[in-house]
Design a protein around this motif. Sequence first.
Motif, PDB file in Angstrom:
ATOM      1  N   SER A   1      44.458  38.715  31.830  1.00 62.64           N
ATOM      2  CA  SER A   1      43.444  38.856  30.789  1.00 62.64           C
ATOM      3  C   SER A   1      43.815  39.964  29.819  1.00 62.64           C
TER       4      SER A   1
ATOM      5  N   GLU B   1      40.624  47.616  32.403  1.00 69.23           N
ATOM      6  CA  GLU B   1      40.652  46.553  33.412  1.00 69.23           C
ATOM      7  C   GLU B   1      41.426  45.342  32.917  1.00 69.23           C
ATOM      8  N   ARG B   2      42.210  44.765  33.809  1.00 69.65           N
ATOM      9  CA  ARG B   2      42.822  43.456  33.596  1.00 69.65           C
ATOM     10  C   ARG B   2      42.621  42.614  34.849  1.00 69.65           C
ATOM     11  N   VAL B   3      42.514  41.315  34.652  1.00 61.73           N
ATOM     12  CA  VAL B   3      42.425  40.369  35.761  1.00 61.73           C
ATOM     13  C   VAL B   3      43.696  39.524  35.760  1.00 61.73           C
ATOM     14  N   TYR B   4      44.440  39.595  36.858  1.00 59.03           N
ATOM     15  CA  TYR B   4      45.665  38.813  37.034  1.00 59.03           C
ATOM     16  C   TYR B   4      45.353  37.594  37.897  1.00 59.03           C
ATOM     17  N   SER B   5      45.805  36.438  37.476  1.00 55.71           N
ATOM     18  CA  SER B   5      45.586  35.203  38.229  1.00 55.71           C
ATOM     19  C   SER B   5      46.915  34.686  38.762  1.00 55.71           C
TER      20      SER B   5
ATOM     21  N   ASP C   1      42.559  35.691  42.153  1.00 55.30           N
ATOM     22  CA  ASP C   1      42.375  36.649  41.061  1.00 55.30           C
ATOM     23  C   ASP C   1      42.453  38.070  41.624  1.00 55.30           C
TER      24      ASP C   1
ATOM     25  N   THR D   1      41.710  41.812  40.263  1.00 53.55           N
ATOM     26  CA  THR D   1      41.167  42.665  39.209  1.00 53.55           C
ATOM     27  C   THR D   1      41.654  44.091  39.439  1.00 53.55           C
TER      28      THR D   1
ATOM     29  N   ARG E   1      41.830  48.059  37.850  1.00 55.61           N
ATOM     30  CA  ARG E   1      41.345  49.045  36.886  1.00 55.61           C
ATOM     31  C   ARG E   1      42.175  50.322  37.000  1.00 55.61           C
TER      32      ARG E   1
ATOM     33  N   PHE F   1      41.178  48.221  42.727  1.00 53.78           N
ATOM     34  CA  PHE F   1      41.468  46.804  42.589  1.00 53.78           C
ATOM     35  C   PHE F   1      40.702  46.004  43.643  1.00 53.78           C
TER      36      PHE F   1
ATOM     37  N   GLU G   1      34.604  37.714  47.079  1.00 60.80           N
ATOM     38  CA  GLU G   1      35.096  38.874  46.345  1.00 60.80           C
ATOM     39  C   GLU G   1      35.172  40.038  47.308  1.00 60.80           C
TER      40      GLU G   1
ATOM     41  N   TRP H   1      36.091  46.961  46.597  1.00 60.39           N
ATOM     42  CA  TRP H   1      37.133  47.630  45.826  1.00 60.39           C
ATOM     43  C   TRP H   1      38.035  48.423  46.764  1.00 60.39           C
TER      44      TRP H   1
END
Length: 646
Positions: free
Chosen positions: A87, A112-116, A126, A128, A130, A138, A251, A254
Amino acid sequence: MKTGVLKWVWCLGLAVGLPSCSGVEEQEVVSPDSHLVVGMTELDKGEYGDVSFEVYYNGERALPLVNLGVETNRQKYAGNLKFKSVSEAKPISDDYRMLTGKRSHCVNHGTERVYSFENEDGNILDVTIRAYDDGVAFKYGVKSVAPEEFVVDEHTAYDVPQGVKRWMQQYTLGYEGFYPLSTNGRLEGQPDANLWGYPGLVELRDSVFMLMTEANIRRGHGGSFLCNADSADLYRVRLFDKQQPMGETWESPWRVLIIGTLSDVVESTLVTDVSDPSTVEDTSWIKPGSASWIYWAYNHGTRDYQLLKEYFDLAAEMKWPYSLIDWEWDQMGNGGNLEDAVKYAHERGVKPLLWYNSSTNWLGPTPLYRLNKPEDRAKEYEWLNKLGISGIKVDFFAGDSISSMDYYIDLLEDAAKYKLMVNLHGATIPRGWQRTYPHLMSVEAVYGAEWYNNNGVLTNQAAAHNATLPFTRNVVGPMDYTPGAMISMQPNVYRSERPNAASIGTRAYQLALFVVFESGLQMLADNPTLYYRNEDCTRFITQVPVTWDETVALEAKAGEYVIVAKRKGDKWFIGGMTNNGEKEREFTIKLDFLNKDRSYQMTSFEDGINAGRQAMDYRCKSSQVKAGEQLTIKMVRNGGFAAVIE
């Protein structure tokens, strides 16, 4: 499979000043101040394999490898992943108020980025990530492919190379152990020790530290811990429960890595930053404070109504708002019962707190089985409201299982309905619930002062142990250590007699614990006679707040010494303690934290001339101080310093 990271490092123009390469730098996660950069090692391979990331701090690699992945009973998301997308960088802003903790107004910023990633079955994991100015967080997200699917394993692993200093606690259900210094993944003389509890502190390189923990456990989550059985220097996250229900999506909590100087670690609020906001709208009834506590000096003292009254009188005399009625209150005698005790406390202007057994463990002090079932808990909480009880202490929990975590949440959520504050004892470590449930005042999960009474182990190791807690356990949340011993001594002496139990350290050291150790309920543990006898010390303890507007670490060396300054309103408090063998240590600190437009009066408690031989020797003095002035602090071995500046 590691060529991707080489390209990424070459393209890390923002962190190390190198020319950027098109595309790759857009995949990293960079903290707002650019000190921390997270880069995936496998983004451009176009094939299935392992996925991991590295962390760079001030342009140099700090954390060499964090392996990623999870596994369900249906499929793996580890070792068979292919990068699909990432993202756009999203700014994260945390700005909230806390009723307890090291800071009342918490502000933090991150990216933040979300890697898939796709596994070989075509399903998506996914991740996530930060990057904050003070660390990395993460978490994982997976969609279920079948109604009966559940998570069975996590493949997260932290690479901590041989020779790197670490302070790790062996995992136990109650988190009551030491954090011994080691430079490898095995403790000396304990080659089979390979399970480690949170938090774990690592010095990644000279003066760059990382604290590993987890945060934001929700209903349906179990806790986790670290295991390095396969490789001494690769700490893998292991789930307490091997069947984590997924529902439609799962989910993870963290995974939190606080990174920076030791002062950054002490001051960080990252655990609460990534946790859910408060669920309690009206918090006016939540009042942190100090409490007199009978258990430490008199183990079974709650059975004695007349003795218990002395602790209510003490709290009233010292203007401490609370007194804890500890275990076995259902066996009270000698002229009164619980109702009589509560009535007497109210007549003295003291709010009573009440102890309960969680009834989920093998330990059986009464009362039992009053809070386990929802209907029984509601009945008990309603009775407590009518009786006039302000809060509860629940003890002896059974670990970090999903059922245990759900039970903690049940206790907290129902307590809020009845406006009861909560102290969890014999329990798991804080994982951010102090933000979500602000009536959670404190948690034990520490090898604390009660152990001075139980055996000689703490007495002989406390100086080093206490000097690790500000950098480990107390970083992640409130800690019910129960300080306040008015009789103290130097190590290698064990006293078990009650009511005159003793702890180590000088008198100034004991006073400093109230400033250094943070807890929304601070239990003052010693015999009432000793508090009356030491009037100036008791007056200082009574002044020390249990919540803070600001925390500043002034001097810090894990296991050796700590000096912190903490502000409440216009007052500043300084607390320092040291573990330094046989020698005296001298510090020079600068009072930069004071307001330059004001003049200040400082009242300090310092080690006396003979404190190295007679622990209770101290001197109390007053002096004028101002902003920017240098303050010299001398401490004897296992000595301390405490002051209030106003």
